[in-house]
Design a protein around this motif. Sequence first.
Motif, PDB file in Angstrom:
ATOM      1  N   THR A 175       0.589  -1.118   0.212  1.00  0.00           N
ATOM      2  CA  THR A 175      -0.240  -0.318  -0.278  1.00  0.00           C
ATOM      3  C   THR A 175       0.683   1.268   0.379  1.00  0.00           C
ATOM      4  O   THR A 175       0.597   2.477  -0.013  1.00  0.00           O
ATOM      5  CB  THR A 175      -0.935  -0.037   1.375  1.00  0.00           C
ATOM      6  N   HIS A 176       2.591   0.921   0.045  1.00  0.00           N
ATOM      7  CA  HIS A 176       3.371   2.610  -0.204  1.00  0.00           C
ATOM      8  C   HIS A 176       2.604   2.867  -0.937  1.00  0.00           C
ATOM      9  O   HIS A 176       2.723   2.944  -2.039  1.00  0.00           O
ATOM     10  CB  HIS A 176       4.439   1.903   0.195  1.00  0.00           C
ATOM     11  N   GLY A 177       2.113   4.657  -0.761  1.00  0.00           N
ATOM     12  CA  GLY A 177       2.531   5.411  -1.671  1.00  0.00           C
ATOM     13  C   GLY A 177       0.466   5.601  -2.973  1.00  0.00           C
ATOM     14  O   GLY A 177       0.914   5.999  -3.152  1.00  0.00           O
TER      15      GLY A 177
ATOM     16  N   GLN B 261     -16.492   5.293   4.774  1.00  0.00           N
ATOM     17  CA  GLN B 261     -15.888   4.821   4.624  1.00  0.00           C
ATOM     18  C   GLN B 261     -15.141   5.070   2.921  1.00  0.00           C
ATOM     19  O   GLN B 261     -13.791   3.968   2.920  1.00  0.00           O
ATOM     20  CB  GLN B 261     -16.951   3.349   3.518  1.00  0.00           C
ATOM     21  N   SER B 262     -15.383   5.785   2.991  1.00  0.00           N
ATOM     22  CA  SER B 262     -13.383   6.565   1.810  1.00  0.00           C
ATOM     23  C   SER B 262     -13.084   6.722   2.856  1.00  0.00           C
ATOM     24  O   SER B 262     -11.432   6.036   2.429  1.00  0.00           O
ATOM     25  CB  SER B 262     -13.642   7.544   1.516  1.00  0.00           C
ATOM     26  N   ALA B 263     -12.846   7.515   3.956  1.00  0.00           N
ATOM     27  CA  ALA B 263     -11.949   7.565   5.115  1.00  0.00           C
ATOM     28  C   ALA B 263     -11.131   6.440   5.642  1.00  0.00           C
ATOM     29  O   ALA B 263      -9.673   6.048   6.243  1.00  0.00           O
ATOM     30  CB  ALA B 263     -12.246   8.312   6.504  1.00  0.00           C
ATOM     31  N   TRP B 264     -11.764   4.618   5.387  1.00  0.00           N
ATOM     32  CA  TRP B 264     -11.637   3.823   6.089  1.00  0.00           C
ATOM     33  C   TRP B 264     -10.317   3.156   5.007  1.00  0.00           C
ATOM     34  O   TRP B 264      -9.480   2.339   5.456  1.00  0.00           O
ATOM     35  CB  TRP B 264     -12.531   2.373   5.819  1.00  0.00           C
TER      36      TRP B 264
ATOM     37  N   ARG C 109     -13.221  -2.518   8.306  1.00  0.00           N
ATOM     38  CA  ARG C 109     -15.249  -2.729   7.668  1.00  0.00           C
ATOM     39  C   ARG C 109     -15.365  -4.128   8.654  1.00  0.00           C
ATOM     40  O   ARG C 109     -16.127  -4.347   9.594  1.00  0.00           O
ATOM     41  CB  ARG C 109     -15.546  -3.533   6.145  1.00  0.00           C
ATOM     42  N   THR C 110     -14.396  -4.381   8.767  1.00  0.00           N
ATOM     43  CA  THR C 110     -14.060  -6.078   9.892  1.00  0.00           C
ATOM     44  C   THR C 110     -14.421  -5.536  11.034  1.00  0.00           C
ATOM     45  O   THR C 110     -15.448  -6.225  11.620  1.00  0.00           O
ATOM     46  CB  THR C 110     -12.889  -7.017   9.147  1.00  0.00           C
ATOM     47  N   VAL C 111     -13.538  -4.839  11.299  1.00  0.00           N
ATOM     48  CA  VAL C 111     -13.667  -4.342  12.541  1.00  0.00           C
ATOM     49  C   VAL C 111     -14.534  -3.762  13.399  1.00  0.00           C
ATOM     50  O   VAL C 111     -15.385  -3.659  14.282  1.00  0.00           O
ATOM     51  CB  VAL C 111     -12.121  -2.962  13.153  1.00  0.00           C
TER      52      VAL C 111
ATOM     53  N   PHE D  41      -5.461   5.313  -1.223  1.00  0.00           N
ATOM     54  CA  PHE D  41      -6.314   4.254  -0.771  1.00  0.00           C
ATOM     55  C   PHE D  41      -5.705   2.722  -0.662  1.00  0.00           C
ATOM     56  O   PHE D  41      -5.731   2.840  -2.065  1.00  0.00           O
ATOM     57  CB  PHE D  41      -8.370   4.670  -1.564  1.00  0.00           C
ATOM     58  N   SER D  42      -6.021   1.622  -0.156  1.00  0.00           N
ATOM     59  CA  SER D  42      -6.026   1.184   0.540  1.00  0.00           C
ATOM     60  C   SER D  42      -7.076   0.198   0.629  1.00  0.00           C
ATOM     61  O   SER D  42      -7.449  -0.226   1.333  1.00  0.00           O
ATOM     62  CB  SER D  42      -4.661   0.478   1.240  1.00  0.00           C
ATOM     63  N   PRO D  43      -7.510  -1.206  -0.483  1.00  0.00           N
ATOM     64  CA  PRO D  43      -8.433  -2.622  -0.359  1.00  0.00           C
ATOM     65  C   PRO D  43      -7.716  -3.428   0.973  1.00  0.00           C
ATOM     66  O   PRO D  43      -9.169  -3.131   1.523  1.00  0.00           O
ATOM     67  CB  PRO D  43      -8.061  -3.034  -1.455  1.00  0.00           C
ATOM     68  N   VAL D  44      -6.701  -3.236   1.857  1.00  0.00           N
ATOM     69  CA  VAL D  44      -6.477  -4.462   2.618  1.00  0.00           C
ATOM     70  C   VAL D  44      -7.070  -3.144   3.617  1.00  0.00           C
ATOM     71  O   VAL D  44      -8.099  -3.599   4.885  1.00  0.00           O
ATOM     72  CB  VAL D  44      -5.017  -4.229   2.579  1.00  0.00           C
TER      73      VAL D  44
END
Length: 265
Positions: free
Chosen positions: A1-3, A193-196, A15-17, A6-9
């Motif tokens: 996710t570097h750089g 959810q974008s912030a997530w 979302r899980t938490v 937005f990271s799907p991970v």
Amino acid sequence: THGREFSPVRYDYRRTVTELFEEAFSRQYGQWCADHNLALTGHYNAEQSLQFQTRCTGSVMVHYQHQQWPGIDILTDQCDELLTAKQCSSVADQLGKPRVLSEMYGCTGWDWPLGRHKYVGDWQYACGVNFRCQHLTHYSLAGGAKRDYPASIYAHSPWWPYYRAVEDYFGRLSYMLTRGRPVRDVLVIHPVQSAWGMYTNMRPNPSDAPALHQINEQLKQLIFALSNGHYDWDFGDEDVLANHAAVTNGRLRVGQMDYRLVVIA
């Protein structure tokens, strides 16, 4: 996710938490209170920005679904937390909840005038609040109590004999605002959810996450522009929409509310 902004991970993790917190805490408490004819109320920690919500609750709006009287906390003498108030009142009105609680007046000081009690309450009532919980009443001022988020809304304060002027006003206003139902036809999609997918605990400073900071500031500009233009509106949380929304007769219906205009923040 570097750089990457937005990271799907990160999104999947948040979302899980959020879902686990909702299922294990808010839903269970709300159901227990419903089963025992009690109203679950109070506020969640850190409601006032996308960053704080992502870190502490995931999304406060999904938790309000399970409170019979959802609530917030507004500290200090200010009128800046439009986001905080409208997140709560939106879910309450969409799901037909009769009360929206706000804990008010914390951190205002011992010499704060009664006119400011009215002002801070008034702008929140204009945003859908209709039930007050004053912060706070001390049993005693012994030890460090007199320095603990004053003032004490009680006989410790010299204006206490005159406080009925504030209470009678808000008592009548609270009653009036629980009659009927609100009329709002503008829905703003909440971008939490974008912030997530953008937030990481390693970058708590907004200047270190410019895209997330930009979303937060643009959202603030949008909702203040709507309110300053006298367009009343609600937030739409994506998970609340998934649970309660449908399109009928050319309008978006969310629970008990109908919207003819949807704004994607």
